[in-house]
Design a protein around this motif. Structure first.
Motif, mmCIF file in Angstrom:
data_model
loop_
_atom_site.group_PDB
_atom_site.id
_atom_site.type_symbol
_atom_site.label_atom_id
_atom_site.label_comp_id
_atom_site.label_asym_id
_atom_site.label_seq_id
_atom_site.Cartn_x
_atom_site.Cartn_y
_atom_site.Cartn_z
ATOM 1 N N LYS A 1 0.833 -1.205 0.000
ATOM 2 C CA LYS A 1 0.000 0.000 0.000
ATOM 3 C C LYS A 1 0.872 1.261 0.000
ATOM 4 C CE LYS A 1 -4.000 1.778 2.403
ATOM 5 N NZ LYS A 1 -4.402 2.027 3.763
ATOM 6 N N ALA A 2 1.974 1.199 0.723
ATOM 7 C CA ALA A 2 2.839 2.389 0.850
ATOM 8 C C ALA A 2 3.598 2.676 -0.440
ATOM 9 C CB ALA A 2 3.817 2.202 2.005
ATOM 10 N N THR A 3 3.644 1.704 -1.361
ATOM 11 C CA THR A 3 4.446 1.909 -2.573
ATOM 12 C C THR A 3 3.580 1.908 -3.838
ATOM 13 O OG1 THR A 3 4.930 -0.457 -2.560
ATOM 14 C CG2 THR A 3 6.627 0.982 -1.673
ATOM 15 N N GLU A 4 2.285 2.174 -3.672
ATOM 16 C CA GLU A 4 1.406 2.252 -4.857
ATOM 17 C C GLU A 4 2.005 3.221 -5.868
ATOM 18 O OE1 GLU A 4 -2.426 3.409 -3.380
ATOM 19 O OE2 GLU A 4 -3.203 1.379 -3.582
ATOM 20 N N GLY A 5 2.160 2.764 -7.086
ATOM 21 C CA GLY A 5 2.682 3.633 -8.143
ATOM 22 C C GLY A 5 4.183 3.903 -8.039
ATOM 23 N N GLU A 6 4.831 3.334 -7.017
ATOM 24 C CA GLU A 6 6.282 3.543 -6.844
ATOM 25 C C GLU A 6 6.995 2.198 -7.039
ATOM 26 O OE1 GLU A 6 7.537 6.535 -5.586
ATOM 27 O OE2 GLU A 6 5.689 7.528 -4.969
ATOM 28 N N THR A 7 8.283 2.200 -6.707
ATOM 29 C CA THR A 7 9.006 0.929 -6.779
ATOM 30 C C THR A 7 8.951 0.235 -5.425
ATOM 31 O OG1 THR A 7 10.484 1.746 -8.466
ATOM 32 C CG2 THR A 7 11.276 -0.123 -7.181
ATOM 33 N N LEU A 8 8.557 -1.025 -5.437
ATOM 34 C CA LEU A 8 8.566 -1.797 -4.191
ATOM 35 C C LEU A 8 9.685 -2.832 -4.268
ATOM 36 C CD1 LEU A 8 7.563 -2.905 -1.501
ATOM 37 C CD2 LEU A 8 5.807 -4.179 -2.708
ATOM 38 N N ARG A 9 10.579 -2.746 -3.296
ATOM 39 C CA ARG A 9 11.643 -3.756 -3.182
ATOM 40 C C ARG A 9 11.464 -4.438 -1.827
ATOM 41 N NH1 ARG A 9 16.203 -3.140 -6.421
ATOM 42 N NH2 ARG A 9 17.455 -4.019 -4.730
ATOM 43 N N VAL A 10 11.200 -5.729 -1.855
ATOM 44 C CA VAL A 10 10.987 -6.490 -0.618
ATOM 45 C C VAL A 10 12.078 -7.538 -0.491
ATOM 46 C CG1 VAL A 10 9.433 -7.995 0.663
ATOM 47 C CG2 VAL A 10 8.500 -6.315 -0.874
ATOM 48 N N MET A 11 12.567 -7.686 0.715
ATOM 49 C CA MET A 11 13.644 -8.669 0.913
ATOM 50 C C MET A 11 13.304 -9.522 2.140
ATOM 51 S SD MET A 11 17.636 -7.831 1.180
ATOM 52 C CE MET A 11 17.698 -6.647 2.488
ATOM 53 N N PHE A 12 13.550 -10.830 2.017
ATOM 54 C CA PHE A 12 13.278 -11.730 3.135
ATOM 55 C C PHE A 12 14.588 -12.080 3.846
ATOM 56 C CE2 PHE A 12 9.888 -12.722 -0.017
ATOM 57 C CZ PHE A 12 8.834 -12.181 0.709
ATOM 58 N N PRO A 13 14.579 -12.021 5.187
ATOM 59 C CA PRO A 13 15.803 -12.312 5.941
ATOM 60 C C PRO A 13 15.930 -13.779 6.333
ATOM 61 C CG PRO A 13 14.122 -11.443 7.412
ATOM 62 C CD PRO A 13 13.480 -11.546 6.040
ATOM 63 N N MET A 14 17.153 -14.216 6.601
ATOM 64 C CA MET A 14 17.437 -15.547 7.164
ATOM 65 C C MET A 14 16.897 -16.694 6.328
ATOM 66 S SD MET A 14 19.249 -15.658 9.986
ATOM 67 C CE MET A 14 18.798 -17.128 10.842
ATOM 68 N N ILE A 15 16.798 -16.484 5.029
ATOM 69 C CA ILE A 15 16.344 -17.569 4.158
ATOM 70 C C ILE A 15 17.441 -18.651 4.135
ATOM 71 C CG2 ILE A 15 15.903 -18.157 1.720
ATOM 72 C CD1 ILE A 15 13.540 -16.663 2.854
ATOM 73 N N ALA A 16 17.034 -19.887 4.431
ATOM 74 C CA ALA A 16 18.021 -20.970 4.473
ATOM 75 C C ALA A 16 17.849 -21.948 3.320
ATOM 76 C CB ALA A 16 17.902 -21.723 5.805
ATOM 77 N N SER A 17 16.713 -21.845 2.625
ATOM 78 C CA SER A 17 16.499 -22.766 1.501
ATOM 79 C C SER A 17 15.597 -22.082 0.477
ATOM 80 C CB SER A 17 15.831 -24.050 1.994
ATOM 81 O OG SER A 17 14.509 -23.768 2.391
ATOM 82 N N VAL A 18 15.672 -22.509 -0.780
ATOM 83 C CA VAL A 18 14.808 -21.905 -1.798
ATOM 84 C C VAL A 18 13.332 -22.160 -1.461
ATOM 85 C CG1 VAL A 18 16.367 -21.762 -3.761
ATOM 86 C CG2 VAL A 18 15.209 -23.902 -3.293
ATOM 87 N N ALA A 19 13.085 -23.263 -0.769
ATOM 88 C CA ALA A 19 11.690 -23.551 -0.403
ATOM 89 C C ALA A 19 11.153 -22.447 0.501
ATOM 90 C CB ALA A 19 11.613 -24.903 0.306
ATOM 91 N N GLU A 20 11.986 -21.977 1.397
ATOM 92 C CA GLU A 20 11.543 -20.888 2.286
ATOM 93 C C GLU A 20 11.284 -19.626 1.474
ATOM 94 O OE1 GLU A 20 13.478 -21.965 6.659
ATOM 95 O OE2 GLU A 20 14.550 -20.605 5.327
ATOM 96 N N PHE A 21 12.180 -19.372 0.520
ATOM 97 C CA PHE A 21 11.966 -18.178 -0.309
ATOM 98 C C PHE A 21 10.648 -18.317 -1.069
ATOM 99 C CE2 PHE A 21 12.103 -15.812 -4.241
ATOM 100 C CZ PHE A 21 12.384 -14.535 -3.764
ATOM 101 N N ASP A 22 10.420 -19.505 -1.642
ATOM 102 C CA ASP A 22 9.173 -19.733 -2.406
ATOM 103 C C ASP A 22 7.948 -19.506 -1.523
ATOM 104 O OD1 ASP A 22 10.580 -20.305 -4.662
ATOM 105 O OD2 ASP A 22 10.465 -22.493 -4.460
ATOM 106 N N ALA A 23 8.028 -20.016 -0.291
ATOM 107 C CA ALA A 23 6.872 -19.883 0.617
ATOM 108 C C ALA A 23 6.613 -18.405 0.909
ATOM 109 C CB ALA A 23 7.144 -20.654 1.906
ATOM 110 N N ALA A 24 7.683 -17.674 1.155
ATOM 111 C CA ALA A 24 7.524 -16.246 1.461
ATOM 112 C C ALA A 24 6.999 -15.506 0.233
ATOM 113 C CB ALA A 24 8.864 -15.665 1.917
ATOM 114 N N HIS A 25 7.519 -15.891 -0.934
ATOM 115 C CA HIS A 25 7.104 -15.234 -2.185
ATOM 116 C C HIS A 25 5.618 -15.480 -2.449
ATOM 117 C CE1 HIS A 25 8.547 -14.021 -6.475
ATOM 118 N NE2 HIS A 25 7.759 -13.153 -5.920
#
Ligand code: PEP
Ligand code: MG
Length: 758
Positions: A561-585
């Motif tokens: 909501k805070a980045t409507e019409g802007e660039t949103l860059r989101v980063m997940f911390p402490m990812i230990a496996s691609v599965a975790e990244f997929d779940a967060a994504h």
């Protein structure tokens, strides 16, 4: 002197009367020596001992016979024992009483002919403790072989405490005299430590958790004092309960030790020991102090780090109780030039102070990646950690020069030293001007290689750092920081308001929001997780938010909501496996869909990436680069896990180097992999903000660094003074080396090329 024990003949009433006579003598007029002579005579007489001697700690950890009744007066100021030497030295070394019917047969006994000690067989001695430090030893002796019992030892301990407090209050012995190498009060004292943020600060010491000065020590009205103690304990319990139930305002500061507080506050042993001391004639506050000093002195002998950590809790609790009893405020107004002194401090605790008045931070513990250090960097105040004895040797309002560049503080500096450092402060101001002069110039090497410099942020006050440093953006926005300071987790609207301010404040520069990373040293997580044995490797960060997806969803909703019409860059911390990244994504995608479904506008651009801070991910890079828009290497945690070295452990702080061959090889291979697969990569750990390390990162292929705003200037300046064509072959060649650290060789190389390495 009779051989009979004092028990039964020396009552609590006698002790109270003796204490009030002692107080009168100490508070009286006349020469210091004369008063002390009267004190020892009075003790000997009341305890019906043949000797009473007072030894005082002098420069060089030496105990000097300061006053005696019964030993030869010629020995006064002449007899000196090192700490650890003889029975008196033993008492001081271990801060423990000794009571022997036959002292002569004890292996530690040291005979000093000048004292005329041949006549005295028994010895009972106790440490004199003030503000947690042994400042002397009080001894009684008898001619007969006389056994001493516990009550007698307790009695002498109480007397010793009264003398110690009164000595400090009436300045019988100047504080400076009690320290090693501080015998000459005119000489300044140097204490070394590990710099966590460079710079020089000149100011007066402010203790983060000050020793509460006790006004009244002796009381002849134990009933009133008992009542005061119990009323104060009631208030203390209420405070602790309020902290535990509901109010999380202090949770960051006290975290998982709250339960320990409750335990201590209810501890019957503790309370009954205080009550006993009150019965012997001390005020409630003096009794709390005495019991605390005794416990502290004994616990200091224990090597168990966990027990010693509990000492901090005990300190806090005793200080709180003392604060309640003396009705005083625990924290005074900051003077204009304050150097904050503490054992350790939490990030929000540090922020509670007025940053304009803070000129430096001195810690007895602390390590480079602790969050208070991160905050201190954002505030750009010099920080010196691991200063041994800082709490015991620095007193409130002591004048201090903090020279974090040279890793030292100078206590009670002379005018010459102050002049010298004032000049250094001015030089630093000039250096800052030099950085300001390159502020608007690009971070580009002499041979034209451009580096993107970004700041790490976490508080709104960091937005000023973005402007001041003219960085390219915010490479890491630690969203957990505001969470740590708040009593409850903020709701979507509160988060939205915050992120919107960040986006607006960045004025079009990219901002990378990292989702909640609580746990580890960010202890507020304990309010969610409960205590864990190994929180750094525990249920923290993405592990926690994947298991409690509502937290993650609310956060992502607010970010979108805070980045409507802007660039949103989101980063997940402490990812230990691609599965975790997929779940967060997936959760991110769900929130995006929901946002659009609800009629929201999509951000103009969306980039989703990951922190690389868990080593396991290093071996999943192939799969990872397929999925992410960017990777940010978090060297703080990555180093912690690579070297299996707790990032918050003071003892390990300098053990492993960021310019270790292993670290550089690892980063080199990640950066090369990302370059080949055209995935954006950056480094956002603390190493990126160290000028020499930044050069090494540049040499191994990094073109995007994120660091605390205050280090942008020095890093920009060093990049502009170097040539990649020079650095790269040298560093790549060094990577083949068997050396564990490349720092010294690299520093010499840079110096040879006239690169200004600070
Ligand atoms: C890191 O681990 O390197 C990092 C940048 O994250 P944090 O210091 O917030 O754990
Ligand atoms: Mg991290």
């Amino acid at each position: 002197m009779s051989g009979q024990s004092m028990t039964g003949t020396f009552s609590a009433g006698d002790l109270r009367r003796m204490l009030s006579r002692l107080r009168d003598v100490m508070a009286g007029v006349g020469a210091v020596q004369g008063r002390l002579d009267k004190v020892v005579a009075l003790i000997a007489q009341d305890l019906r001992a043949d000797v009473c001697s007072c030894y005082v700690m002098r420069a060089g950890e030496v105990l000097e016979l300061f006053a005696t009744y019964g030993l030869s007066q010629k020995a006064v100021h002449l007899t000196r024992l090192r700490v650890g030497e003889g029975l008196v030295g033993e008492i001081a070394a271990h801060a423990r009483p000794v009571a022997l019917a036959d002292a002569w047969s004890h292996p530690q006994f040291v005979y000093r002919p000048e004292t005329g000690e041949d006549f005295f067989r028994s010895l009972m001695g106790v440490p004199m403790i003030q503000a947690g430090r042994v400042i002397g030893v009080l001894v009684v002796q008898t001619k007969d072989e006389r056994p001493f019992n516990d009550w007698e030892v307790e009695t002498l301990e109480t007397v010793a405490m009264v003398i110690a407090e009164l000595m400090a209050a009436t300045q019988v012995v100047k504080r400076e005299e009690l320290f090693q190498s501080e015998g000459n009060a005119l000489l300044h004292v140097r204490l070394a430590g590990a710099p966590l943020h460079p710079g020089v600060g000149i100011g007066v010491a402010v203790m983060h958790k000050p020793h509460v000065r006790i006004g009244r020590i002796v009381s002849e009205d134990p009933v009133t004092e008992q009542y005061r103690l119990h009323t104060a304990l009631g208030t203390l319990r209420q405070e602790v309960d309020a902290m535990i139930d509901g109010s999380r305002a202090d949770a960051e500061a006290y975290g998982d030790i709250l339960e320990v507080y409750r335990m201590f506050a209810d501890d019957r042993g503790w309370i009954s020991r205080i009550s006993e001391v009150i019965a012997s004639g001390l005020t409630a506050e003096a009794a709390v102090q005495k019991v605390h000093d005794d416990t502290r002195a004994r616990m200091m002998q224990v090597n168990d780090p966990i027990l010693r950590e509990r000492l901090q809790d005990l300190d806090d609790l005793a200080n709180r109780l003392l604060g309640i009893l003396s009705g005083g405020h625990m924290r005074a107004e900051l003077p204009d030039n304050a150097i904050l002194v503490c054992r350790s401090i939490g990030p929000t605790e540090l922020l509670n102070y007025d940053r304009r008045k803070l000129k430096g931070l001195v810690m007895e513990e602390g390590s480079p990646t602790m969050h208070a250090a991160v905050v201190a960097k954002a505030l750009d105040i010099p920080v010196l950690a691991q200063v041994q004895g800082a709490l015991s040797r620095i007193d409130s309002l002591d004048l201090i020069v903090l020279d974090a560049n040279a890793g030292q503080i100078i206590l009670r500096p002379s005018d010459e030293v102050i002049d010298l450092y004032t000049a250094a402060v001015e030089a630093r101001a000039q250096q800052k001007e030099a950085y300001a002069a390159v502020r608007d110039l690009p971070a580009v090497t002499r041979d034209g290689v451009k580096v993107s410099l970004n700041i790490n942020a976490g508080f709104l006050l960091d937005m000023q750092g973005l402007i001041d440093s003219n960085a390219d953006g915010i490479g890491l926005y630690r969203t957990e920081m505001p969470f740590l300071a708040m009593p409850t987790l903020p709701d979507v609207n509160a988060q939205y308001a915050l992120y919107k301010q960040v986006i607006d404040g960045a004025k079009g520069k990219p901002v990378t929001f990292r989702t909640l990373d609580v746990g580890g040293d960010k202890i507020a997580a304990s309010s969610i997780t409960g205590p864990e044995d190994n929180p750094a490797m525990g249920w923290r960060s993405i592990r926690l938010t994947l298991d409690r997806p509502a937290l993650l969803r609310q956060q992502l909703r607010a970010m979108i909501k805070a980045t409507e019409g802007e660039t949103l860059r989101v980063m997940f911390p402490m990812i230990a496996s691609v599965a975790e990244f997929d779940a967060a994504h997936r959760i991110f995608n769900l929130e995006m869909e929901r946002h659009i479904r609800d009629g929201g506008r999509a951000p103009k651009t969306i980039k989703v990436g990951t922190m690389l801070e868990v080593p396991a991910l290093l071996w999943q890079l192939d799969a990872l680069v397929e999925r992410v828009d960017f990777i940010s290497i978090g060297t703080n945690d990555l180093m912690q896990f690579m070297f299996a070295a707790d990032r918050g452990n003071t003892r390990l702080a300098n053990r492993y180097d960021t310019l270790a061959t292993s670290v550089l090889r690892m980063i080199h291979s990640v950066v090369t992999h990302c370059k080949n697969t055209k995935v954006e990569v950056s480094v956002c750990g603390e190493m990126a903000g160290k000028p020499l390390d930044a050069l090494a990162l540049l040499a191994i292929g990094c073109r995007n660094l994120s660091m605390s705003a205050s280090t942008i200037g020095p890093v920009r300046a060093i990049i502009r003074s170097a040539s990649l064509s020079d650095l790269q072959p040298f560093v790549l060649d060094m990577l083949k080396s068997e050396d564990s650290s490349l720092r010294e060789r690299f520093r010499a190389f840079a110096r040879d090329r006239g690169i200004a390495v600070t």
